[in-house]
Design a protein around this motif. Structure first.
Motif, short mmCIF file in Angstrom:
data_model
loop_
_atom_site.label_atom_id
_atom_site.label_comp_id
_atom_site.label_asym_id
_atom_site.label_seq_id
_atom_site.Cartn_x
_atom_site.Cartn_y
_atom_site.Cartn_z
N THR A 36 -8.23 27.90 22.49
CA THR A 36 -9.32 28.26 23.39
C THR A 36 -10.58 28.47 22.57
O THR A 36 -10.55 29.13 21.53
CB THR A 36 -8.99 29.54 24.18
OG1 THR A 36 -7.77 29.32 24.91
CG2 THR A 36 -10.10 29.87 25.16
N LEU A 37 -11.69 27.94 23.04
CA LEU A 37 -12.98 28.10 22.39
C LEU A 37 -14.01 28.51 23.44
O LEU A 37 -14.22 27.77 24.41
CB LEU A 37 -13.41 26.80 21.69
CG LEU A 37 -14.78 26.82 21.01
CD1 LEU A 37 -14.78 27.79 19.83
CD2 LEU A 37 -15.17 25.42 20.54
N ASP A 38 -14.61 29.66 23.27
CA ASP A 38 -15.61 30.16 24.21
C ASP A 38 -15.09 30.14 25.64
O ASP A 38 -15.80 29.79 26.60
CB ASP A 38 -16.90 29.33 24.11
CG ASP A 38 -17.54 29.45 22.74
OD1 ASP A 38 -17.37 30.49 22.09
OD2 ASP A 38 -18.21 28.48 22.32
N GLY A 39 -13.83 30.49 25.81
CA GLY A 39 -13.22 30.54 27.13
C GLY A 39 -12.74 29.21 27.66
O GLY A 39 -12.16 29.14 28.75
N ASN A 40 -12.94 28.14 26.90
CA ASN A 40 -12.52 26.79 27.32
C ASN A 40 -11.27 26.38 26.54
O ASN A 40 -11.25 26.43 25.30
CB ASN A 40 -13.63 25.78 27.07
CG ASN A 40 -14.87 26.09 27.90
OD1 ASN A 40 -14.79 26.37 29.08
ND2 ASN A 40 -16.03 26.07 27.24
N LYS A 73 -11.53 19.71 21.09
CA LYS A 73 -12.53 20.46 20.33
C LYS A 73 -13.16 19.52 19.33
O LYS A 73 -12.48 18.98 18.44
CB LYS A 73 -11.89 21.66 19.62
CG LYS A 73 -12.92 22.53 18.90
CD LYS A 73 -12.32 23.78 18.29
CE LYS A 73 -11.56 23.44 17.03
NZ LYS A 73 -11.16 24.67 16.29
N PRO A 86 -25.99 22.56 19.91
CA PRO A 86 -24.94 23.01 18.99
C PRO A 86 -25.08 22.41 17.60
O PRO A 86 -24.81 23.08 16.60
CB PRO A 86 -23.64 22.55 19.67
CG PRO A 86 -24.00 22.42 21.12
CD PRO A 86 -25.41 21.93 21.12
N GLY A 146 -18.20 21.83 20.50
CA GLY A 146 -17.66 22.52 21.66
C GLY A 146 -16.43 21.80 22.17
O GLY A 146 -15.87 20.93 21.49
N THR A 203 -19.02 23.03 15.03
CA THR A 203 -18.23 22.64 16.19
C THR A 203 -19.16 22.43 17.37
O THR A 203 -19.91 23.34 17.75
CB THR A 203 -17.17 23.70 16.53
OG1 THR A 203 -16.25 23.78 15.44
CG2 THR A 203 -16.42 23.34 17.80
#
Length: 565
Positions: free
Chosen positions: A213-217, A112, A61, A106, A104
């Protein structure tokens, strides 16, 4: 003073505990993203424990970061050599462009995690950029003083970030110093911790209420790290004594005044953001902040009221008088040997608890003969971080904001008010709407007008602006701004005496408005630079400097005297 938002900004070491979870070894230091340029002028970015640790594994990342130099994006390629594992720009860059980016990582352990990187251009420190970038959610402004010291301003979402721990790393990656930003987002490092070579600053911020929520998390908080690197050329000169440090041309003093320690007894306690006035022969001091910088609680706020008989000189002593509510950011003015206390805010939270700060509308009058307080009509709005001045029989109130506990954002006031103190039944009357919203101002009556000086505007930026209200004409005009940078006007003190208007600023300088009102004359530099202090006249050619603090030294109890020659 109140934090710029109700987001809790944690210290760097607390935030670093999150980043250290990314490491293979639990005993290793926290790793950060670092940005610099190589000898050929290429941008290089790596992930390591310090700017010198350049061969640690580069997380995918982080490798995907988007960098820019000035207005242009930078194309990069992966690098894996014995001396560098990371990414490098394909082409050399313009040495005049500041390089920056953010990425970011993740969601990790419910937070986050975002990294922000900066590198100042390869040119003289005096040419480093002094304005924030419009596209950076977290950034720094770094300036090198003539004495070799360093000033760092942390800016988050376009506003100064208060109470952020900032670390300074030296040319070998070692920690040289650490400090928290003040209410203007600034930390200052002395010359003896700044050294030639590649230096860096590191700052961390956590919003414990950030969620999404980020990428489903899902995440329940956000953590942001900022690293900025810059090269200090040559050998940093030793700092000169404060009174001999060279000033910029617009800061040269004409030596028509001197600032020296008075012979008066010191304040009975360390105070900032307090009220003070002289009535008769007595210096009065009410309330104020007594605790550590950026910490506000019932235990760190004064409800005490002190008086000092100035006629006794050094033989005098402070007397505690009947007090009242705990307040800071208030105004205290004198009127016909009486005192008028106006507004301020009260901290209702305990030490270490979430700040719960509440502005007050109360206005009270103190009678020294009976040693009693009497309520006057309340302000139409609760207000703190204000100031006031008396002109004739009227007291005028300008500036400030309303703080209303833990859950509400501060409300900046664009109203002003006057009260006829000669009429027992008088009520507060509106003053023509000011052309500004500012707090941490200083107000002085001079030449039959009211001068509203400096402070911080509603965008969170300090200013040297001076606005003038003419009560007879009911008009606003603008006077020359104070000399120096915007910070010079933050938490200043002012008063008029002997037909002249004087302003004391946080850089230790004393300014006087010229007779034609067209410029400021810098007439003295004090041994102790103060802000959030009070300056009060004891005669046509003498004033006292009371309380306040210095960002490097802390709070003062010593009272200085200004002598106009």
């Amino acid at each position: 003073m109140k934090p710029l938002s109700l987001i809790r900004r944690t210290v760097f070491l607390q935030a670093a505990a999150i980043a250290s979870c990314l490491l293979i070894s639990p005993t290793a230091k926290a790793h950060m993203a670092w940005l610099a340029t190589d000898d050929q002028g290429h941008a290089i970015l790596w992930f390591g424990e310090s700017p010198q640790d350049r061969t640690y594994h580069m997380p995918a990342p982080i490798a995907g970061i988007k960098l820019s130099g000035g207005p242009k994006s930078i194309t990069t390629e992966a690098v894996d050599t014995e001396t560098l594992i990371g990414i490098r720009s394909i082409n050399p860059l313009n040495a005049a462009d500041e390089i920056a980016g953010h990425v970011t990582y993740g969601v990790y352990h419910g937070t986050k995690l975002t990294y922000h990187v900066e590198h100042l251009p390869l040119r003289a420190p005096k040419q480093w950029p002094v304005e924030p970038r419009s596209d950076a959610p977290l950034q720094s402004i770094v300036t090198l003083s003539s004495g070799g010291g360093l000033q760092v301003t942390i800016v988050a979402n376009g506003k100064p970030a208060e109470d952020v721990q900032v670390k300074l790393l030296g040319a070998h990656g070692e920690e040289k110093a650490s400090a928290k930003t003040d209410i203007a987002g600034i930390v200052t490092f002395k010359h003896d911790v700044v050294q030639p070579g590649l230096n860096a600053i590191v700052a961390g911020m956590t919003d414990e209420h950030g969620s999404g929520t980020l990428d489903g998390n899902k995440y329940n908080s956000t953590t942001d790290y900022l690293t900025a690197t810059f090269r200090i050329p040559g050998e940093v000169p030793a700092a000169k004594p404060a009174e001999k440090q060279p000033q910029r041309p617009d800061m040269e003093t004409d030596r028509s005044a001197s600032i020296v320690p008075s012979e008066l007894p010191e304040l009975p306690e360390e105070l900032t953001s307090f009220g003070a006035a002289i009535a008769g022969n007595t210096l009065y001091v009410y309330g104020g902040h007594t605790g550590n910088a950026h910490s506000y609680s019932t235990e760190e706020q004064s409800d005490r009221f002190w008086g000092l008989d100035l006629s006794k000189g050094k033989a005098g002593s402070w007397k505690q008088l009947p007090g009242g509510p705990s307040l800071q950011g208030l105004a205290l003015v004198a009127y016909k040997n009486r005192l008028i206390r106006i507004g301020g805010f009260t901290a209702v939270n305990g030490l270490g608890e979430e700040h719960d700060l509440r502005s007050q509308a109360s206005v009270t009058e103190y009678n020294p003969e009976t040693e009693t307080w009497t309520d006057l009509p309340e302000l139409p709005e609760a207000r703190s971080s204000l100031d006031a001045a008396v002109l004739g029989d009227h007291v005028y109130v300008f500036g400030g904001w309303r703080l209303d506990g833990q859950s509400s954002e501060s409300q900046w006031h664009q109203t002003a008010w006057s009260l006829d103190l000669s009429q027992p039944e008088a009520a507060w009357q509106p003053v023509k709407t000011p052309p500004f919203k500012r707090r941490a101002i200083t107000v002085a009556a001079h030449d039959e007008k009211l001068f509203v000086i400096g402070g911080m505007n509603s965008d969170g930026k300090p200013t040297t602006r001076v606005d003038v209200y003419d009560p007879e004409q009911q008009t606003w005009s603008e006077a020359p701004s104070l000399p120096g940078s915007g910070m010079a006007g933050f938490g200043a003190a002012s008063f008029a005496t002997g037909g002249k208007l004087y302003v004391s600023t946080m850089d230790g300088l004393l300014h006087r408005l010229s007779g034609d009102g067209q410029r400021w004359e810098t007439i003295a530099k004090g041994p102790l630079a103060r802000f959030f202090h009070r300056m009060l006249p004891t005669g046509e050619n003498t004033l006292l400097m009371v309380g306040g603090a210095n960002m490097q030294i802390g709070k003062f109890t010593r009272i200085d005297q200004i002598q106009i020659h």
